[in-house]
Design an enzyme around this catalytic site. Structure first.
Site, PDB file in Angstrom:
ATOM      1  CG  ASP A   1      -1.724   0.672   1.217  1.00  8.71           C
ATOM      2  OD1 ASP A   1      -3.172   0.412   1.050  1.00  8.71           O
ATOM      3  OD2 ASP A   1      -2.083   1.898   1.166  1.00  8.71           O
TER       4      ASP A   1
ATOM      5  CG  PHE B   1      -8.680  -4.996  -2.272  1.00  3.92           C
ATOM      6  CD1 PHE B   1      -9.996  -4.564  -2.139  1.00  3.92           C
ATOM      7  CD2 PHE B   1      -8.299  -5.154  -1.747  1.00  3.92           C
ATOM      8  CE1 PHE B   1     -10.754  -5.469  -1.788  1.00  3.92           C
ATOM      9  CE2 PHE B   1      -8.728  -7.091  -1.373  1.00  3.92           C
ATOM     10  CZ  PHE B   1      -9.727  -7.062  -1.255  1.00  3.92           C
TER      11      PHE B   1
ATOM     12  CB  ALA C   1      -8.770   2.002  -6.585  1.00  4.67           C
TER      13      ALA C   1
ATOM     14  CB  THR D   1     -17.117  -0.941  -9.079  1.00  8.63           C
ATOM     15  OG1 THR D   1     -17.689   0.533  -9.322  1.00  8.63           O
ATOM     16  CG2 THR D   1     -16.164   0.789 -10.086  1.00  8.63           C
ATOM     17  CG  ASP D   2     -22.403  -1.140  -8.406  1.00  8.36           C
ATOM     18  OD1 ASP D   2     -21.585   0.036  -8.095  1.00  8.36           O
ATOM     19  OD2 ASP D   2     -23.403  -0.734  -7.285  1.00  8.36           O
ATOM     20  CD  GLU D   3     -19.583   4.785  -8.673  1.00 15.23           C
ATOM     21  OE1 GLU D   3     -19.621   5.454  -9.414  1.00 15.23           O
ATOM     22  OE2 GLU D   3     -19.416   4.687  -7.552  1.00 15.23           O
TER      23      GLU D   3
ATOM     24  CE1 TYR E   1     -13.043   4.347  -8.360  1.00 17.97           C
ATOM     25  CE2 TYR E   1     -16.330   4.344  -8.186  1.00 17.97           C
ATOM     26  CZ  TYR E   1     -14.771   3.434  -7.398  1.00 17.97           C
ATOM     27  OH  TYR E   1     -14.886   2.068  -7.342  1.00 17.97           O
TER      28      TYR E   1
ATOM     29  CE  LYS F   1     -11.954  -0.535  -9.574  1.00 19.18           C
ATOM     30  NZ  LYS F   1     -10.711  -0.603  -9.334  1.00 19.18           N
TER      31      LYS F   1
ATOM     32  NE  ARG G   1     -21.526  11.977  -6.155  1.00 20.61           N
ATOM     33  CZ  ARG G   1     -20.641  10.779  -5.913  1.00 20.61           C
ATOM     34  NH1 ARG G   1     -21.474   9.988  -6.802  1.00 20.61           N
ATOM     35  NH2 ARG G   1     -20.618  10.874  -4.722  1.00 20.61           N
TER      36      ARG G   1
HETATM   37  P1  NAD Z   1      -9.659   3.411  -0.282  1.00 23.63           P
HETATM   38  O1  NAD Z   1     -10.178   4.578  -1.122  1.00 23.63           O
HETATM   39  O2  NAD Z   1     -10.288   3.035   1.176  1.00 23.63           O
HETATM   40  O3  NAD Z   1      -9.059   2.848  -0.086  1.00 23.63           O
HETATM   41  C1  NAD Z   1      -7.312   2.571  -0.737  1.00 23.63           C
HETATM   42  C2  NAD Z   1      -6.486   1.891  -1.020  1.00 23.63           C
HETATM   43  O4  NAD Z   1      -5.223   2.252  -2.171  1.00 23.63           O
HETATM   44  C3  NAD Z   1      -5.625   3.321   0.702  1.00 23.63           C
HETATM   45  O5  NAD Z   1      -5.409   2.438   1.432  1.00 23.63           O
HETATM   46  C4  NAD Z   1      -4.382   3.654  -0.475  1.00 23.63           C
HETATM   47  O6  NAD Z   1      -3.360   4.108   0.311  1.00 23.63           O
HETATM   48  C5  NAD Z   1      -4.133   2.497  -2.008  1.00 23.63           C
HETATM   49  N1  NAD Z   1      -3.523   3.207  -2.713  1.00 23.63           N
HETATM   50  C6  NAD Z   1      -4.482   4.519  -3.641  1.00 23.63           C
HETATM   51  N2  NAD Z   1      -3.331   4.671  -4.749  1.00 23.63           N
HETATM   52  C7  NAD Z   1      -2.726   3.283  -4.727  1.00 23.63           C
HETATM   53  C8  NAD Z   1      -1.247   2.643  -4.825  1.00 23.63           C
HETATM   54  N3  NAD Z   1      -0.665   3.412  -6.464  1.00 23.63           N
HETATM   55  N4  NAD Z   1      -0.394   2.192  -4.706  1.00 23.63           N
HETATM   56  C9  NAD Z   1      -0.864   1.356  -3.087  1.00 23.63           C
HETATM   57  N5  NAD Z   1      -1.433   1.476  -2.885  1.00 23.63           N
HETATM   58  C10 NAD Z   1      -2.230   2.559  -3.603  1.00 23.63           C
HETATM   59  O7  NAD Z   1     -10.895   2.039  -1.123  1.00 23.63           O
HETATM   60  P2  NAD Z   1     -11.822   1.459  -1.054  1.00 23.63           P
HETATM   61  O8  NAD Z   1     -13.256   1.578  -0.833  1.00 23.63           O
HETATM   62  O9  NAD Z   1     -11.876   0.313   0.118  1.00 23.63           O
HETATM   63  O10 NAD Z   1     -11.693   0.706  -2.023  1.00 23.63           O
HETATM   64  C11 NAD Z   1     -11.241  -0.459  -2.395  1.00 23.63           C
HETATM   65  C12 NAD Z   1     -11.143  -1.502  -3.928  1.00 23.63           C
HETATM   66  O11 NAD Z   1     -12.606  -1.114  -4.080  1.00 23.63           O
HETATM   67  C13 NAD Z   1     -11.036   0.399  -5.305  1.00 23.63           C
HETATM   68  O12 NAD Z   1     -10.778  -0.803  -6.192  1.00 23.63           O
HETATM   69  C14 NAD Z   1     -12.497   0.627  -5.359  1.00 23.63           C
HETATM   70  O13 NAD Z   1     -12.804   1.465  -6.678  1.00 23.63           O
HETATM   71  C15 NAD Z   1     -13.428  -0.851  -4.905  1.00 23.63           C
HETATM   72  N6  NAD Z   1     -14.825  -0.892  -4.710  1.00 23.63           N
HETATM   73  C16 NAD Z   1     -14.851  -0.068  -4.003  1.00 23.63           C
HETATM   74  C17 NAD Z   1     -16.136   0.348  -3.156  1.00 23.63           C
HETATM   75  C18 NAD Z   1     -17.067   1.045  -1.800  1.00 23.63           C
HETATM   76  O14 NAD Z   1     -18.133   1.139  -1.702  1.00 23.63           O
HETATM   77  N7  NAD Z   1     -15.423   1.260  -1.375  1.00 23.63           N
HETATM   78  C19 NAD Z   1     -17.898  -0.482  -4.254  1.00 23.63           C
HETATM   79  C20 NAD Z   1     -16.734  -0.981  -5.193  1.00 23.63           C
HETATM   80  C21 NAD Z   1     -15.941  -1.294  -5.299  1.00 23.63           C
HETATM   81  P1  TYD Z   2     -20.350   7.759  -1.868  1.00 24.37           P
HETATM   82  O1  TYD Z   2     -20.489   6.743  -0.388  1.00 24.37           O
HETATM   83  O2  TYD Z   2     -19.895   8.794  -2.264  1.00 24.37           O
HETATM   84  O3  TYD Z   2     -21.132   6.684  -3.401  1.00 24.37           O
HETATM   85  P2  TYD Z   2     -20.967   6.957  -4.881  1.00 24.37           P
HETATM   86  O4  TYD Z   2     -20.726   7.782  -5.635  1.00 24.37           O
HETATM   87  O5  TYD Z   2     -19.897   5.745  -4.922  1.00 24.37           O
HETATM   88  O6  TYD Z   2     -21.867   5.754  -4.929  1.00 24.37           O
HETATM   89  O7  TYD Z   2     -22.459   8.105  -2.409  1.00 24.37           O
HETATM   90  C1  TYD Z   2     -23.083   7.529  -2.274  1.00 24.37           C
HETATM   91  C2  TYD Z   2     -24.569   8.025  -2.252  1.00 24.37           C
HETATM   92  O8  TYD Z   2     -24.420   8.987  -1.592  1.00 24.37           O
HETATM   93  C3  TYD Z   2     -24.548   8.660  -4.174  1.00 24.37           C
HETATM   94  O9  TYD Z   2     -25.863   9.070  -4.407  1.00 24.37           O
HETATM   95  C4  TYD Z   2     -24.528  10.242  -3.745  1.00 24.37           C
HETATM   96  C5  TYD Z   2     -25.050  10.723  -2.248  1.00 24.37           C
HETATM   97  N1  TYD Z   2     -23.795  11.471  -1.353  1.00 24.37           N
HETATM   98  C6  TYD Z   2     -24.521  12.385  -1.059  1.00 24.37           C
HETATM   99  O10 TYD Z   2     -26.063  12.912  -0.818  1.00 24.37           O
HETATM  100  N2  TYD Z   2     -23.943  13.625  -0.324  1.00 24.37           N
HETATM  101  C7  TYD Z   2     -22.508  13.723   0.163  1.00 24.37           C
HETATM  102  O11 TYD Z   2     -22.614  14.486   0.331  1.00 24.37           O
HETATM  103  C8  TYD Z   2     -22.236  12.241  -0.379  1.00 24.37           C
HETATM  104  C9  TYD Z   2     -20.535  11.582  -0.315  1.00 24.37           C
HETATM  105  C10 TYD Z   2     -22.461  11.704  -1.313  1.00 24.37           C
END
Ligand code: NAD
Ligand code: TYD
Length: 339
Positions: free
Chosen positions: A34, A84, A86, A128-130, A153, A157, A276
Site C-alpha cells: 500500500d 484493491f 485505487a 465496481t458496479d459503477e 472514477y 475502473k 453531483r
Molecule cells: P480506499 O480509498 O478506502 O482505499 C484505497 C487504498 O489503496 C488506500 O489504502 C490507498 O493508500 C491505496 N492506494 C491508492 N493508490 C495506490 C497505489 N498507487 N499503490 C498502492 N496502494 C495505493 O478504497 P476502498 O473503498 O477500500 O476500495 C477498495 C477497492 O474496491 C477499490 O478498487 C474500489 O474501486 C473498489 N470498490 C469500492 C467500493 C466502495 O463502496 N468503497 C465499492 C465497489 C468497489
Molecule cells: P458515495 O459514498 O460517494 O458513493 P458512490 O458515489 O460511489 O455511490 O455516495 C453514495 C451516494 O450518496 C451517492 O448517491 C451520492 C450520495 N451522497 C450525498 O448525497 N451526499 C454526500 O455528501 C455524499 C458524499 C454522497
C-alpha cells in the site's frame, strides 16, 4: 497454504478483507502493498500489525506502479493477487481525474505486466458496479451488461477491467473480476456517504444530501463483500466476472434518516445541496451467478449492518476525529463550498 499479495490493504475494504481472511482462512499468508495515500491508514490494521497476524501478515510500503518492488514481492512466492489499490471517491475524480488514471488504469496495467508469464493461481481485480452506469427503474444489470460509466472514477475502473480482460486473452493471466456494489462498515473514510452521515450526525453538523436524495445504492456490508472476495481468490473461474450485491436498494435520504434515528439526532440536520454532476440515479445488480456458485450469501441485512457500523463509529472517535483535519478539511471545504 495460499500466499496472497493484497494491494491497497490499508484502505477501507482492503483492511477489512485482510482481517477477515486471516480470521477465516487459517492457511493463508498475506503481503499488503500500500502506498498510504490520504485514504490508506495504518490504524486500520494496528491490531494485526502489532501481533504480526501470527507470522502470516506483512506490510510493504509502496506503489503498485513500482514494477521492481512488485517483482521482488512476487519472486518471494505469491499464488494470488487481490488488487484493491485505487483512488476510490467519485467526487474527487470529478475535481481531478488524473490520479485516478495513474493508479486505477496505469497501476492495474503495471500489476498485470508484473505477473505476466508467472504461475499465478488467480489475479482478482476488485472492480465496481459503477462500470455499468445507472440502471433504469426495475432493471438489474448482469455481468453481460455493456459498460456505460458516467464519471472519471467509473471510467477508470472500466478501463482497468478491459485491461484485465485483454491480459487474460492475450497472455493467459488468470484474471477473476469482482464487481461489488457500495460497501459500508468499519474503517470507511468519512468522505463516503454512510461514514459522512454518521460522523457529522455525531458532531451535530449539517449533512449534505445531493439533489433530491432519491438516488438508490445497493448497500453491501463490507464483511459480506470480503467473504465473496475470499471465495473469488480461492475458487473464482479465471476469465469470469462476478457481480457482488446485497439487494438492498434504498434511497440515500432514507439511509440518512435511518442513521439519524440510530444516533438519536433530528432529521433537520439533513440539508439538500446542489447535485453531483452526472450523478448516477440508481445502481442495481443481478448477483445470481455468485450466489449460485457460493451458496448462502449475504449474511448481513441493512438494518443490522447500519447498527454495527454506527456502533463502530461511536466507539472509535479516536479513529475518525484526527482524519477530519488537514487534507480532509481542505477537500471538504473545496468540494462542498461549490454545492
Ligand atoms: P480506499 O480509498 O478506502 O482505499 C484505497 C487504498 O489503496 C488506500 O489504502 C490507498 O493508500 C491505496 N492506494 C491508492 N493508490 C495506490 C497505489 N498507487 N499503490 C498502492 N496502494 C495505493 O478504497 P476502498 O473503498 O477500500 O476500495 C477498495 C477497492 O474496491 C477499490 O478498487 C474500489 O474501486 C473498489 N470498490 C469500492 C467500493 C466502495 O463502496 N468503497 C465499492 C465497489 C468497489
Ligand atoms: P458515495 O459514498 O460517494 O458513493 P458512490 O458515489 O460511489 O455511490 O455516495 C453514495 C451516494 O450518496 C451517492 O448517491 C451520492 C450520495 N451522497 C450525498 O448525497 N451526499 C454526500 O455528501 C455524499 C458524499 C454522497
Amino acid at each position: 497454504m495460499l500466499r496472497l499479495l493484497v494491494t491497497g490493504g490499508m484502505g477501507f475494504i482492503g483492511s477489512n478483507f485482510i482481517r477477515y481472511a486471516l480470521r477465516t482462512r487459517s492457511v493463508w499468508t498475506i503481503v499488503n502493498l500500500d502506498k498510504l495515500t490520504y485514504a490508506g491508514n495504518p490504524a486500520n490494521l494496528a491490531d494485526i500489525q502489532s501481533c504480526d497476524g501470527g507470522g502470516r501478515y506483512r506490510f510493504v510500503l509502496g506503489d503498485i506502479q513500482d514494477s521492481a518492488l512488485v517483482t521482488r514481492i512476487l519472486d518471494e512466492g505469491i499464488d494470488v493477487v487481490v488488487n484493491f489499490a485505487a483512488e476510490s471517491h467519485v467526487d474527487r475524480s470529478i475535481m481531478d481525474p488524473v490520479p485516478f488514471l495513474q493508479t486505477n488504469v496505469l497501476g492495474t496495467q503495471a500489476l498485470l505486466d508484473a505477473v505476466r508469464g508467472r504461475s499465478l493461481e488467480r489475479f482478482v481485480q476488485v472492480s465496481t458496479d459503477e462500470v455499468y452506469g445507472p440502471a433504469p427503474a426495475e432493471i438489474v444489470f448482469t455481468e453481460e451488461t455493456p459498460f456505460r460509466p458516467t464519471n472519471p472514477y467509473a471510467a477508470s475502473k472500466a478501463a482497468a477491467d478491459l485491461l484485465c480482460f485483454s491480459s487474460h486473452k492475450t497472455y493467459g493471466t488468470p484474471v477473476v473480476i469482482g464487481r461489488p456494489t457500495n460497501n459500508y462498515g468499519p474503517c470507511q473514510y468519512p468522505e463516503k456517504f454512510i461514514p459522512l452521515v454518521i460522523t457529522r450526525a455525531l458532531e451535530n453538523e449539517p449533512i449534505p444530501i445531493y439533489g433530491d436524495g432519491q438516488q438508490i445504492r445497493d448497500w453491501l456490508y463490507v464483511e459480506d463483500n470480503c467473504e465473496a472476495l475470499c471465495w473469488l481468490a480461492e475458487a473464482g473461474q479465471p476469465g469470469e466476472v462476478y457481480n457482488i450485491a446485497a439487494r438492498t436498494g434504498v434511497p440515500n435520504r432514507e439511509v440518512a434518516e435511518r442513521i439519524l434515528n440510530l444516533v438519536g439526532r433530528p432529521v433537520s440536520l439533513l440539508r439538500s445541496v446542489a447535485d453531483r454532476p452526472a450523478h448516477d440515479r440508481r445502481y442495481a445488480l443481478d448477483d445470481t451467478k455468485i450466489r449460485v456458485a457460493m451458496g448462502l450469501f449475504p449474511a448481513w441485512t441493512l438494518d443490522r449492518g447500519l447498527e454495527a457500523t454506527v456502533q463502530w463509529y461511536v466507539a472509535h472517535p479516536q479513529w475518525w476525529r484526527p482524519i477530519k483535519s488537514g487534507e480532509y478539511r481542505r477537500f471538504y471545504e473545496d468540494w462542498y463550498s461549490q454545492r
